[in-house]
Enzyme design. Structure first.
Site: not given
Length: 330
Positions: A197, A250
Site C-alpha cells: 500500500k 493499492k
C-alpha cells in the site's frame, strides 16, 4: 514485379467482433469485482460523496437495497468501511460489538447469506486524530496498534465477517491478527492483506468518503514510498510468512508494474488490486467534461489492471462494469 506479400497480418484476427472475441486474452467478469461500501452512523439516508460523483455514504437502513442491487448484478463481495458517531484516540468503536460495521455485517446477512463480506481493519475512520493506529506522541505505537487490530479482527469475525483486510501497513499486523483469530476459533477466516500500500495522492476523495483524514502530519512513515518497487516484494513476502491468504496492491492504475512484479514472484497466491477513489474520480470527472468516453475508460482501466496480473479487483466501478458486462457492451 515487386512482391509486397506480407506473410502474417495480425490485423486479420481483428476484422470482426466475433473474431476479436475469440482471441481476446484478458476477460472481465462480474465475479472478479469487489464493491467498497461506506456505512455511516451519522446519516439516515444515502448521502452523495461530492469528491466521488455517483458514490454514496449509506445508512444501515438503506444498506439492504444496495446489497440487493449488487447481488442482482452478480457481484460476489463487498468491502466495508465504517463511519462511527464517536471517535477517540484508540478507535475503540471499531471493536465495539454494537459498532457500525458489526451491525452492518449482521444486516447484510439478513439480505444475502452468501455474499462475501470483507471488512477493512484500520483506525483512521475511528480515531480522533485520523491516523491508522494508536499513537505515542505523533508516531504510531506499533505494539499498542497490533493489540487493537487483533481485537478489531476478532470482533468482525464474531459478527460474521468472511474475510478481514488489514490496511494500516503496521509491521507485524498479519501475524498478530492470525494469532488472535486462531485463538478465538476463527481459523477459517482468511486475511486479505494490504501488503503493498503506497502513500498516494490518489486517496484524496476517500478522505471525504470515510471521514478519516489525519489531523496532523501525513502517513509517509508507515505507507510505502511510491518510488520503491523491490520493497513491495519484501513487504509481501513478510505478510505471507505471517499468514496472509491473499495479497493486495493499492493503488492499482499507477502501480501496474508492482501488480505484475508480485504476480510473477508469487504466482500461486491470489492477488487483489484496489482501484482507489482518485482513480475513480479522475475518470468520472473527465467523462463529465466530455474529455473521455466513460464506458470505454472504465473498461480499459480495469482490463489493464487485470492484464497486469490481478486475480480480482476492488473498484468503485464494480456496479458499472457488471452492468456493461451483463449487457455484453464490452
Amino acid at each position: 514485379m515487386t512482391d509486397y506479400t506480407i506473410p502474417l497480418r495480425l490485423s486479420r484476427l481483428r476484422s470482426s467482433a466475433m473474431s476479436r472475441a475469440l482471441v481476446k486474452e484478458t476477460r472481465l467478469h462480474p465475479q472478479q469485482f469487489i464493491a467498497p461500501l461506506f456505512i455511516s452512523e451519522l446519516i439516515n439516508e444515502p448521502q452523495e460523496i461530492s469528491a466521488m460523483p455517483g458514490q454514496y455514504q449509506l445508512s444501515l437502513d438503506c444498506l439492504p437495497r444496495e446489497i440487493e442491487s449488487l447481488s442482482s448484478l452478480g457481484i460476489p463481495a463487498v468491502l466495508l468501511f465504517g463511519i462511527p458517531k464517536h471517535k477517540d484516540g484508540y478507535g475503540s468503536e471499531s471493536f465495539n460489538q454494537e459498532g457500525i460495521i458489526q451491525q452492518a455485517i449482521r444486516k447484510i446477512r439478513t439480505v444475502n447469506k452468501d455474499i462475501l463480506i470483507i471488512t477493512d481493519l484500520c483506525f483512521c475512520e475511528y480515531t480522533d486524530h485520523g491516523h491508522c493506529g494508536a499513537l505515542n506522541g505523533e508516531c504510531i505505537d506499533t505494539d499498542k496498534t497490533l493489540a487493537l487490530l487483533a481485537k478489531q479482527a476478532v470482533s468482525h469475525a464474531k459478527a460474521g465477517a468472511d474475510w478481514v483486510a488489514p490496511s494500516g501497513m503496521t509491521d507485524g499486523m498479519v501475524q498478530a491478527i492470525r494469532k488472535a483469530l486462531d485463538a478465538e476459533g476463527y481459523q477459517h477466516v482468511p486475511i486479505l492483506s494490504y501488503s503493498a500500500k503506497y502513500c498516494s495522492c490518489l486517496y484524496g476523495p476517500f478522505r471525504e468518503a470515510a471521514q478519516g483524514a489525519p489531523k496532523f502530519g501525513n502517513r509517509k512513515s508507515y505507507q510505502m514510498d511510491p518510488a520503491n518497487g523491490a520493497e513491495a516484494l519484501r513487504e509481501t513476502a513478510l505478510d505471507l510468512e505471517e499468514g496472509a491468504d491473499v495479497i493486495m496492491v493499492k493503488p492499482a492504475g499507477f502501480y501496474l508494474d508492482i501488480i505484475a512484479k508480485l504476480k510473477q514472484n508469487f504466482p500461486e497466491v491470489p492477488l487483489c488490486a484496489y482501484q482507489v477513489s482518485g482513480e475513480y474520480s479522475m475518470i468520472k470527472i473527465a467523462a463529465q467534461n466530455n474529455l473521455i468516453n466513460e464506458e470505454q475508460a472504465i473498461m480499459e482501466s480495469l482490463t489493464g489492471i487485470k492484464r497486469a496480473g490481478a486475480d480480482f479487483i476492488i473498484s468503485y466501478f464494480a456496479k458499472d462494469i457488471a452492468r456493461l458486462l451483463n449487457q455484453n457492451k464490452l
